[in-house]
Design a protein around this motif. Structure first.
Motif, short mmCIF file in Angstrom:
data_model
loop_
_atom_site.label_atom_id
_atom_site.label_comp_id
_atom_site.label_asym_id
_atom_site.label_seq_id
_atom_site.Cartn_x
_atom_site.Cartn_y
_atom_site.Cartn_z
N PHE A 15 -9.89 -1.00 1.43
CA PHE A 15 -8.79 -0.29 2.07
C PHE A 15 -8.65 1.07 1.39
O PHE A 15 -9.12 1.28 0.27
CB PHE A 15 -7.49 -1.09 1.93
CG PHE A 15 -7.21 -1.50 0.52
CD1 PHE A 15 -6.53 -0.65 -0.34
CD2 PHE A 15 -7.70 -2.70 0.03
CE1 PHE A 15 -6.32 -1.00 -1.67
CE2 PHE A 15 -7.50 -3.06 -1.30
CZ PHE A 15 -6.81 -2.20 -2.15
N GLN A 16 -7.97 1.99 2.06
CA GLN A 16 -7.66 3.26 1.44
C GLN A 16 -6.26 3.20 0.85
O GLN A 16 -5.41 2.45 1.33
CB GLN A 16 -7.79 4.41 2.42
CG GLN A 16 -6.81 4.39 3.55
CD GLN A 16 -6.99 5.56 4.49
OE1 GLN A 16 -7.89 6.37 4.36
NE2 GLN A 16 -6.09 5.66 5.45
N GLY B 286 -5.21 11.64 -5.07
CA GLY B 286 -5.23 11.72 -3.61
C GLY B 286 -5.58 10.38 -3.01
O GLY B 286 -5.23 9.33 -3.54
N THR B 287 -6.33 10.40 -1.94
CA THR B 287 -6.72 9.17 -1.25
C THR B 287 -7.96 8.58 -1.89
O THR B 287 -8.93 9.29 -2.15
CB THR B 287 -7.00 9.45 0.24
OG1 THR B 287 -5.85 10.05 0.82
CG2 THR B 287 -7.32 8.18 0.99
N SER B 288 -7.92 7.30 -2.17
CA SER B 288 -9.04 6.59 -2.78
C SER B 288 -9.33 5.33 -1.99
O SER B 288 -8.54 4.91 -1.14
CB SER B 288 -8.71 6.20 -4.22
OG SER B 288 -8.58 7.33 -5.03
N ASN C 21 0.79 -1.22 0.00
CA ASN C 21 0.00 0.00 0.00
C ASN C 21 0.83 1.28 0.00
O ASN C 21 0.29 2.35 0.24
CB ASN C 21 -0.95 -0.01 1.21
CG ASN C 21 -2.26 0.66 0.90
OD1 ASN C 21 -2.84 0.42 -0.15
ND2 ASN C 21 -2.72 1.50 1.80
N GLY C 22 2.13 1.19 -0.23
CA GLY C 22 2.96 2.41 -0.25
C GLY C 22 3.01 3.04 1.12
O GLY C 22 3.05 2.35 2.14
#
Length: 186
Positions: A166-167, A173-175, A148-149
């Motif tokens: 999960f985000q 941006g955030t997804s 997930n980086g």
């Protein structure tokens, strides 16, 4: 909120080493439990500073949570996250995994909605890279759901436990994303 809707588990917004279980049917049975670390890691019972992510087991008897801990060493103070389980009836606590190597943090745990032995959680390595993992605690199986980086995934299962949401970070941006799980649920 417990699956039966009768219990609510919470933490304080202050630096507080307690988990509060509110009985919504019989408020007089509400209790606070101090979180403690198992001493086999050498950090002492008072290493746990506060809990963060909370999730009830499917039967409402246990609370899965992560805790920030502080350990004093000869080289200084080390802070880290680990995952624990608390029995709602008496506050007994066990670590879900043994102490991790320095620089490894595990947290944001959640139970599968169909098995209290299957969980999803985040693992953060020493470079800040996050891996969303699934684990079958009964059979000792851990699997990668997503690399997930730098962003915590904060995973959650779909109601049928076939997918994990999960985000993650993308160009906008955030997804939110989802992954279909293998047949073992991990």
């Amino acid at each position: 909120l417990s699956p039966a809707g009768n219990l609510l588990v919470a933490t304080s917004t202050a630096l507080d080493d307690s988990v509060y279980i509110f009985d919504l049917v019989a408020p007089e049975n509400s209790r606070a439990f101090a979180i403690r670390s198992q001493n086999y890691g050498g950090e002492g019972d008072d290493a746990a500073q506060y809990a963060d992510f909370l999730d009830f087991s499917n039967d409402g008897q246990y609370v899965l949570y992560d805790a920030f801990n502080v350990k004093e060493t000869a080289g200084g103070t080390i802070g880290y996250w680990d995952i624990n389980i608390l029995r709602a009836s008496d506050g007994s606590i066990l670590r879900v995994f043994p102490p991790q190597q320095p620089g490894i943090n595990i947290g944001n745990p959640t139970f599968s909605p169909i098995s209290d032995f299957v969980i999803a959680f985040d693992l953060v390595d020493g470079q800040g890279n996050v891996t969303v993992l699934g684990a079958d605690l009964q059979n000792g199986v851990v699997g990668t759901i997503r690399q997930n980086g730098p962003l915590a995934g904060r995973p959650t299962f779909s109601p049928d436990a076939r997918r994990v949401a999960f985000q993650f970070l993308d160009t906008g941006g955030t997804s939110l994303g989802t992954v279909t799980l293998a047949a073992d649920g991990v």
